[in-house]
Motif scaffolding. Structure first.
Motif, PDB file in Angstrom:
ATOM      1  N   ASP A 197       0.833  -1.196   0.000  1.00 22.88           N
ATOM      2  CA  ASP A 197       0.000   0.000   0.000  1.00 22.88           C
ATOM      3  C   ASP A 197       0.872   1.252   0.000  1.00 22.88           C
ATOM      4  O   ASP A 197       1.911   1.285   0.634  1.00 22.88           O
ATOM      5  CB  ASP A 197      -0.883  -0.004   1.252  1.00 22.88           C
ATOM      6  N   THR A 206      -7.744   7.828   7.565  1.00 29.14           N
ATOM      7  CA  THR A 206      -8.747   7.296   8.483  1.00 29.14           C
ATOM      8  C   THR A 206      -8.359   7.506   9.947  1.00 29.14           C
ATOM      9  O   THR A 206      -9.197   7.375  10.835  1.00 29.14           O
ATOM     10  CB  THR A 206      -8.926   5.774   8.277  1.00 29.14           C
ATOM     11  N   GLU A 216      -3.752   5.484   3.575  1.00 29.12           N
ATOM     12  CA  GLU A 216      -5.079   5.114   4.057  1.00 29.12           C
ATOM     13  C   GLU A 216      -5.164   5.334   5.565  1.00 29.12           C
ATOM     14  O   GLU A 216      -6.150   5.856   6.081  1.00 29.12           O
ATOM     15  CB  GLU A 216      -5.386   3.651   3.728  1.00 29.12           C
ATOM     16  N   GLU A 217      -4.116   4.952   6.271  1.00 27.22           N
ATOM     17  CA  GLU A 217      -4.108   5.132   7.726  1.00 27.22           C
ATOM     18  C   GLU A 217      -4.158   6.612   8.106  1.00 27.22           C
ATOM     19  O   GLU A 217      -4.826   6.993   9.067  1.00 27.22           O
ATOM     20  CB  GLU A 217      -2.882   4.444   8.333  1.00 27.22           C
ATOM     21  N   TYR A 253      -4.847   6.848  -4.241  1.00 31.22           N
ATOM     22  CA  TYR A 253      -4.336   7.729  -3.187  1.00 31.22           C
ATOM     23  C   TYR A 253      -3.611   8.935  -3.751  1.00 31.22           C
ATOM     24  O   TYR A 253      -3.661  10.016  -3.176  1.00 31.22           O
ATOM     25  CB  TYR A 253      -3.490   6.923  -2.182  1.00 31.22           C
ATOM     26  N   ARG A 267      -4.541   1.045  -6.104  1.00 31.02           N
ATOM     27  CA  ARG A 267      -4.463   1.715  -4.806  1.00 31.02           C
ATOM     28  C   ARG A 267      -3.573   2.958  -4.910  1.00 31.02           C
ATOM     29  O   ARG A 267      -3.894   4.014  -4.389  1.00 31.02           O
ATOM     30  CB  ARG A 267      -3.871   0.769  -3.743  1.00 31.02           C
TER      31      ARG A 267
END
Length: 490
Positions: free
Chosen positions: A38, A299, A295-296, A112, A108
């Motif tokens: 990722d 979120t 992503e972390e 992003y 992905r």
RNA sequence: GGUUCCUUGGCCGAGUGGCUUAGGCACUGGUCUGCAAAACCAGGUACGGCGGUUCGAAUCCGCCAGGAACCUCCA
């Protein structure tokens, strides 16, 4: 009037005046990601840095061909000989077809990057789609006598290269030093010298990703793809080659060596390298396992994150540091970036509502000059941002009636703020999660605000405060201005 | 061990031989406001240590201390 652009060239370790090979055109090649994981904060840095560069070049009226590759084969886990292909390894681990892994992480990555408002490059070639081109480069190097076959694999002869071309011009290393200091690794029997690097690797029987060649069924070495693809899409010599500092050696050094032999000249005139993002003073990266994925960040789902941070916060955070400096991650720093960004974007919003006067007591032309000089000085985005905050000050002062701006100046001012904030820095307004409901929501909030105004008119402070406080509890920020109240979501 | 580089105020982070109050965030005081928020105005804290060059250095040179990247895949 076109401004002169200075960029720091790793080759000379100096800032140089940028001159393109072809007038008004720029060929740019940047090393993209290896798609086996990722995207994390570290990936955002070169993407944003070179996005900024292309945006600036475009603003300066250059037509840019920006090539950024996807590495989907040939990146080896350990040393060239006994290593395992990363993609294949991940595929085995997850019981997937290698191309499934590649496809998943490529999507992905695109997702992003687009959240970060990083523009898609002009061409995004994949290593696996350019095996033929890579084989051609290998043949050319063998024919010129700078590569040799050994047990089905092909290696580049660094020692021979160094006799007539300096190996190490980019990284400042000397072959003699490297000889003395290179660790002895296992399984190097195939190579004549430890410094030699693989152009083609014979695949072990269990290796899934393999292509036929005259030497063996195998796959290309990992430095080769960039040489082959930059040549194909940008030519034998192009303007700028970019990438992370960690790729400087050996990757870029090897690229120079390969291309120099293949084409008779060094591939790129300017080499630009972005620095690393650190966490606790150490590089954030795959190998240390200390990375935080995008992503972390979005979120807030990570031990080290106090909460979520929006894509534009991340972008602004990165732009607030110069690309050649290390940038240390921290919650406090991110929150500071977020607030600064809000202040800037609020002002951009207010800019549309400024009232003009007959005359101006602001110097918007000088501001533009300062902004342009800053960003043209090796992409000094921190200084540019500092200058833009002067613009924010102007907006707020005019809004508060403390300064005046003429019609003519306002047009100029809007133009420059839009150009630098939106077009060059690539910042964009982030709407709240449910953008579709914004209109209805706005009506409802204004209904409440109107009730509050009525209450205030009746000096019913208790009711007025109740409305404000309850709204605040729900996450709305109420700002009382001269022409009534406005609101925004926190 | 080799190569390259870094060390700035509470935090992030620019700058470069002589006033940059860089900027943002945080903090303090004031203006505005019914109060608050926002905004505006004002304010403080700084250049790792020791020497040297210089009329003058945070900025150049040397040494020392601490840290990082690369020399294996990483952006």
């Amino acid at each position: 009037m076109k401004n002169q652009l200075y960029i720091y060239n790793t080759l000379s370790r100096k800032k140089e005046l940028f001159k393109s090979i072809t007038p008004n055109r720029v060929g740019l090649y940047v090393c993209g990601p290896t798609v086996y994981g990722d995207p994390h904060l570290g990936h955002a840095r070169p993407a944003i840095t070179f996005d900024l560069l292309t945006r600036l070049l475009t603003y300066l009226d250059y037509k840019v061909r920006y090539v950024r590759n996807i590495t989907d084969v040939g990146h080896l886990e350990n040393d060239g000989d006994e290593g395992e292909d990363k993609i294949a390894k991940k595929a085995k681990l997850e019981e997937l077809e290698p191309m499934e892994v590649v496809h998943y992480y490529t999507e992905r990555y695109h997702d992003y990057m687009s959240k970060l408002n990083v523009k898609s490059p002009s061409i995004e070639p994949r290593a696996s789609g350019h095996i033929i081109e890579q084989i051609e480069v290998i043949k050319s190097i063998i024919n010129k006598g700078y590569a040799y076959e050994s047990n089905g694999s092909v290696y580049f002869d660094v020692k021979k290269y160094n006799q007539d071309h300096p190996y190490g011009i980019l990284s400042g290393r000397k072959v003699e030093d490297l000889m003395n200091n290179t660790r002895a690794l296992d399984g190097q029997s195939e190579k004549r010298d430890a410094l030699d690097f693989a152009l083609w690797k014979k695949a072990a029987p269990e290796h899934i990703m393999r292509w036929p060649s005259e030497w063996s069924d195998g796959f290309p070495g990992w430095h080769l793809e960039c040489s082959a693809m930059s040549k194909k899409y940008l030519g034998k010599e192009f303007d700028i080659h970019g990438g992370g500092m960690d790729l400087l050696f050996p990757h870029h050094e090897c690229e120079i060596a390969q291309s120099t032999i293949d084409n008779g000249k060094s591939p790129a005139r300017y080499w630009m390298h972005n620095n690393m993002i650190t966490i606790g003073g150490q590089k954030m990266g795959k190998s240390l396992g200390n990375f935080i994925t995008l992503e972390e960040f979005f979120t807030g789902n990570h031990d080290k994150l106090e909460r979520a941070y929006s894509p534009m916060t991340i972008r602004f955070f990165i732009l607030q540091a110069h690309y050649r400096s290390t940038l240390d991650f921290g919650n406090e720093a991110l929150q500071a970036a977020e607030k600064g960004l809000n202040k800037l974007m609020d002002a951009m919003n207010n800019l549309e509502q400024l009232v003009t006067s007959k005359e101006s007591d602001v110097d918007v032309k000088a501001l533009k000059e300062k902004c342009l000089t800053a960003i043209c000085d090796d992409l000094n985005s921190p200084i540019l941002i500092a200058n833009l905050f002067e613009g924010v000050k102007i907006i707020n002062s005019v809004l508060a009636g403390k300064q005046k701006i003429s019609e003519e100046d306002l047009v100029y001012f809007k133009d420059l703020m839009h150009a630098f904030v939106y077009d060059i820095l690539g910042l964009e307004v982030e709407t709240s999660q449910d953008a579709g409901n914004d209109e209805k929501l706005d009506e409802v909030i204004h209904l409440l605000l109107n009730m509050r105004t009525e209450a205030k008119a009746n000096k019913d402070w208790a009711m007025a405060d109740k409305i404000r406080d309850e709204l605040q509890n729900l996450g709305f920020i109420i700002k009382d201005g001269a022409e009534g109240a406005t609101w925004e979501l926190k």
